[in-house]
Scaffold this active site. Structure first.
Site, PDB file in Angstrom:
ATOM      1  CG  ASP A   1      40.593  50.374  45.402  1.00 14.56           C
ATOM      2  OD1 ASP A   1      41.684  49.865  45.709  1.00 14.56           O
ATOM      3  OD2 ASP A   1      39.608  49.725  45.012  1.00 14.56           O
TER       4      ASP A   1
ATOM      5  CG  HIS B   1      36.019  45.399  41.677  1.00 14.28           C
ATOM      6  ND1 HIS B   1      36.336  45.296  43.010  1.00 14.28           N
ATOM      7  CD2 HIS B   1      37.192  45.492  41.013  1.00 14.28           C
ATOM      8  CE1 HIS B   1      37.653  45.329  43.146  1.00 14.28           C
ATOM      9  NE2 HIS B   1      38.202  45.457  41.950  1.00 14.28           N
TER      10      HIS B   1
HETATM   11  O1  TEU Z   1      42.552  42.163  42.500  1.00 10.06           O
HETATM   12  C1  TEU Z   1      43.506  41.225  42.908  1.00 10.06           C
HETATM   13  C2  TEU Z   1      43.590  40.045  42.098  1.00 10.06           C
HETATM   14  O2  TEU Z   1      44.476  39.234  42.334  1.00 10.06           O
HETATM   15  C3  TEU Z   1      42.624  39.847  41.002  1.00 10.06           C
HETATM   16  O3  TEU Z   1      43.302  39.597  39.841  1.00 10.06           O
HETATM   17  C4  TEU Z   1      41.762  38.727  41.375  1.00 10.06           C
HETATM   18  O4  TEU Z   1      42.560  37.631  41.677  1.00 10.06           O
HETATM   19  C5  TEU Z   1      40.874  38.327  40.245  1.00 10.06           C
HETATM   20  O5  TEU Z   1      40.205  39.413  39.764  1.00 10.06           O
HETATM   21  C6  TEU Z   1      39.849  37.376  40.739  1.00 10.06           C
HETATM   22  O6  TEU Z   1      40.126  36.207  40.089  1.00 10.06           O
HETATM   23  C7  TEU Z   1      42.853  43.507  42.616  1.00 10.06           C
HETATM   24  C8  TEU Z   1      41.684  44.329  42.098  1.00 10.06           C
HETATM   25  O7  TEU Z   1      40.582  44.124  42.936  1.00 10.06           O
HETATM   26  C9  TEU Z   1      41.427  43.960  40.671  1.00 10.06           C
HETATM   27  O8  TEU Z   1      40.292  44.582  40.163  1.00 10.06           O
HETATM   28  C10 TEU Z   1      42.664  44.343  39.890  1.00 10.06           C
HETATM   29  O9  TEU Z   1      42.532  43.896  38.571  1.00 10.06           O
HETATM   30  C11 TEU Z   1      43.927  43.750  40.479  1.00 10.06           C
HETATM   31  O10 TEU Z   1      44.006  43.872  41.889  1.00 10.06           O
HETATM   32  C12 TEU Z   1      45.128  44.467  39.935  1.00 10.06           C
HETATM   33  O11 TEU Z   1      45.195  45.756  40.469  1.00 10.06           O
END
Ligand code: TEU
Ligand code: CA
Length: 532
Positions: A98, A310
């Site tokens: 990732d 996740h």
């Molecule tokens: O997620 C992207 C993101 O915009 C998240 O905030 C998403 O919108 C939210 O969890 C769902 O409502 C990625 C990763 O997958 C997430 O785990 C991280 O927190 C985020 O980026 C920041 O790196």
């Protein structure tokens, strides 16, 4: 040589904190994943997308990286990582890292240096402004944080411990290229690129996703790193649509293999509002969105297929039914509906045994920064505690992040210590061991679907045609190529449904003990696949 192996593959996402603890500290780790490779081999998947395991203060569970070339001690060591990659090879399982390239942790050396002032060479690695504008953080509040000794603000589109990198600075790009090549040299199978649609941002104009420099930046990244390797790359792009997805996933290989688009997971919220503002899902809308992506990328790009990850609630609780009666049947329906579609499917850990959401009663039971910050914000805005907790129970990210249950032992065999986040209470009966012991369990439906994909190219690449059933709750499509033809028919509701469709061929796959005799009704969540 580029083989496009990922077109025939099924990927499995591991959230390392919650997969398997090997040393009793309550946190899942790399050794735990290596120990469980035989299980993943049994399921049949071809690669693991590993959520971040890099050094991190864990403000956002590893999506805040303080050293891209070191492993967080709680997950293990670089030797453990090398071992996972090597053992993975033996099992025919590639490791997909990732990459969080939009931001780092504020504890990254670059940011610590940047804080020393404008003369420091790392200062311009980040995005600064004299005055904040209206940009909001995804985790509530302003996206700007004031630094008193500099009398300046830095940008953080996520938490204030996740400062945004400045992709306009060539030095940042060089550092990132070097880092990615370090991982390629280790023999990883590819990358998932976190919120990559944000790197072309123009903060002064309040442009975040899809900025003007986005695609040139991705092309450059590709050329300097993975472009020449036989790896899979998948961009996380919340703003993906049918106009830009073909650019991202151009078959010429100039950007990524594919992107995650999220249109189908935005349907159960009120238009123009946040994910917490719940609305019922209309299955016909879902089918329309899926059909649009299945037909819209043909010859121009590549789809990714997923129900959860996740960041999203458990698929069964969200799209089907987690009641004891229908949990497995409806889980099989979801799996069948998705896995005959074109693209590359992703299974999120525990999905294959039908894990469900874990409701909380009080915010003290929540771990996720997104839920906690939203709770505080909405309380202030006047929402009731009950309303907010309800939204968290339906949509909160902890639902997917509860540790995986392997056995009926204490803490589901996930850990011999105290788990970092409590398991769902149902682990005594809903666990991997129980799923493996029951030949009719959801696990074996997933195993079968994964095996079928390798056998029938029509599943990943055939032509898709949506079919009318005369009932909005009965979703159907035909999937065909020169060799094979399947018709997929599912009841996306908890009631018996009538439909009118005469599918050609014999029943090939079904989710009840035996398929419906009657060719005009489907039982709750019944799924049938016909083969011509
Ligand atoms: O997620 C992207 C993101 O915009 C998240 O905030 C998403 O919108 C939210 O969890 C769902 O409502 C990625 C990763 O997958 C997430 O785990 C991280 O927190 C985020 O980026 C920041 O790196
Ligand atoms: Ca551990």
């Amino acid at each position: 040589m580029k083989t496009d192996w990922w077109k025939k593959a099924v990927l499995y996402q591991v959230y390392p904190r919650s997969f398997q603890d090997s040393n009793g500290d309550g946190v899942g780790d790399l050794k735990g994943i290596t120990q469980r490779l035989p299980y993943l081999e049994k399921l049949g998947i071809n690669a693991i997308w590993l959520s971040p395991v890099y050094q991190s203060p864990m403000d956002d569970n590893g999506y805040d990286i303080s050293d891209y070339q070191a492993i967080a001690p709680e997950f293990g060591s670089m030797e453990d990582m090398d071992e996972l990659i090597a053992k993975g090879h033996e099992y025919g399982i590639k490791i997909i890292m990732d990459l969080v390239l939009n931001h780092t942790s504020d504890e990254h050396m670059w940011f610590q240096e940047a804080l020393k002032g404008p003369e420091n060479p790392y200062h311009d690695y980040y995005v600064w402004a004299d005055e904040p504008n209206g940009l909001k953080s995804s985790f509530s509040g302003s996206a700007w944080e004031y630094v008193p000794h500099l009398n300046k603000y830095y940008l953080h589109l996520f938490s204030k411990k996740q400062p945004d990198l400045n992709w306009k600075n060539p030095a940042v790009k060089e550092e990132i290229y070097k880092m990615i090549n370090f991982w390629l040299d280790k023999g990883v199978g590819g990358f998932r690129l976190d919120v990559i649609d944000l790197i072309g941002k123009e903060p002064e104009q309040e442009i975040t996703a899809d900025g003007p420099t986005l695609h040139p930046l991705i092309k450059e990244l590709n050329q300097h790193t993975f472009g020449s390797h036989d790896v899979v790359t998948v961009g996380e792009t919340w703003s993906a649509n049918l106009e830009n997805a073909p650019i991202y996933s151009n078959p010429d290989g100039s950007e990524f293999s594919m992107v995650f688009q999220f249109e189908h997971v935005l349907l159960d919220q009120q238009p123009g509002k946040e994910k917490w503002d719940l609305a019922p899902l209309n299955p016909a809308d879902l089918h329309k969105v899926m059909t649009k992506w299945q037909t819209g990328l043909v010859g121009k790009g590549w789809n990714s297929l997923f129900w959860n990850n996740h960041d999203l609630p458990r698929a069964i609780s969200r799209f089907a039914s987690d009641s004891p009666e229908y949990r497995e049947i409806s889980g099989k329906m979801l799996a069948i509906y998705l896995h005959f579609m074109s693209g590359t499917p992703y299974i999120y850990q525990g999905e294959e045994i039908g894990m469900v959401n874990t409701p909380i009663r009080d915010i003290s039971e929540a771990d996720d920064i997104e839920s906690r910050r939203m709770y505080a914000e909405r309380l202030e805005e006047g929402y009731t505690k009950e309303e907010i907790i309800h939204s968290i129970n339906v949509k909160g990210r902890d639902n997917a992040r509860r540790p995986l249950a392997w056995t009926s032992e204490e803490n589901g065999g996930f850990t011999k210590g105290k788990p970092w986040l409590a398991l769902n209470d149902n682990y005594s009966w809903l666990n991997v061991e129980a799923a493996l012991a029951d030949e009719h369990s959801l696990f074996y439906t997933y195993q079968k679907l994964v095996a079928l994909r390798a056998q029938y190219p029509v599943m990943a690449e055939g032509q898709f045609e949506a079919l009318e059933t005369g009932n909005d709750l009965v979703l159907a499509y035909r999937k065909f190529d020169q060799n094979d033809e399947f018709t997929i028919l599912v009841n996306f509701s908890q009631e018996e449904q009538e439909y009118s469709l005469s599918a050609e061929g014999q029943v090939f796959l079904h989710n009840y003990a035996s398929p419906s005799k009657n060719s005009s009704t489907l039982r709750p969540y019944e799924a049938l696949v016909f083969k011509k």
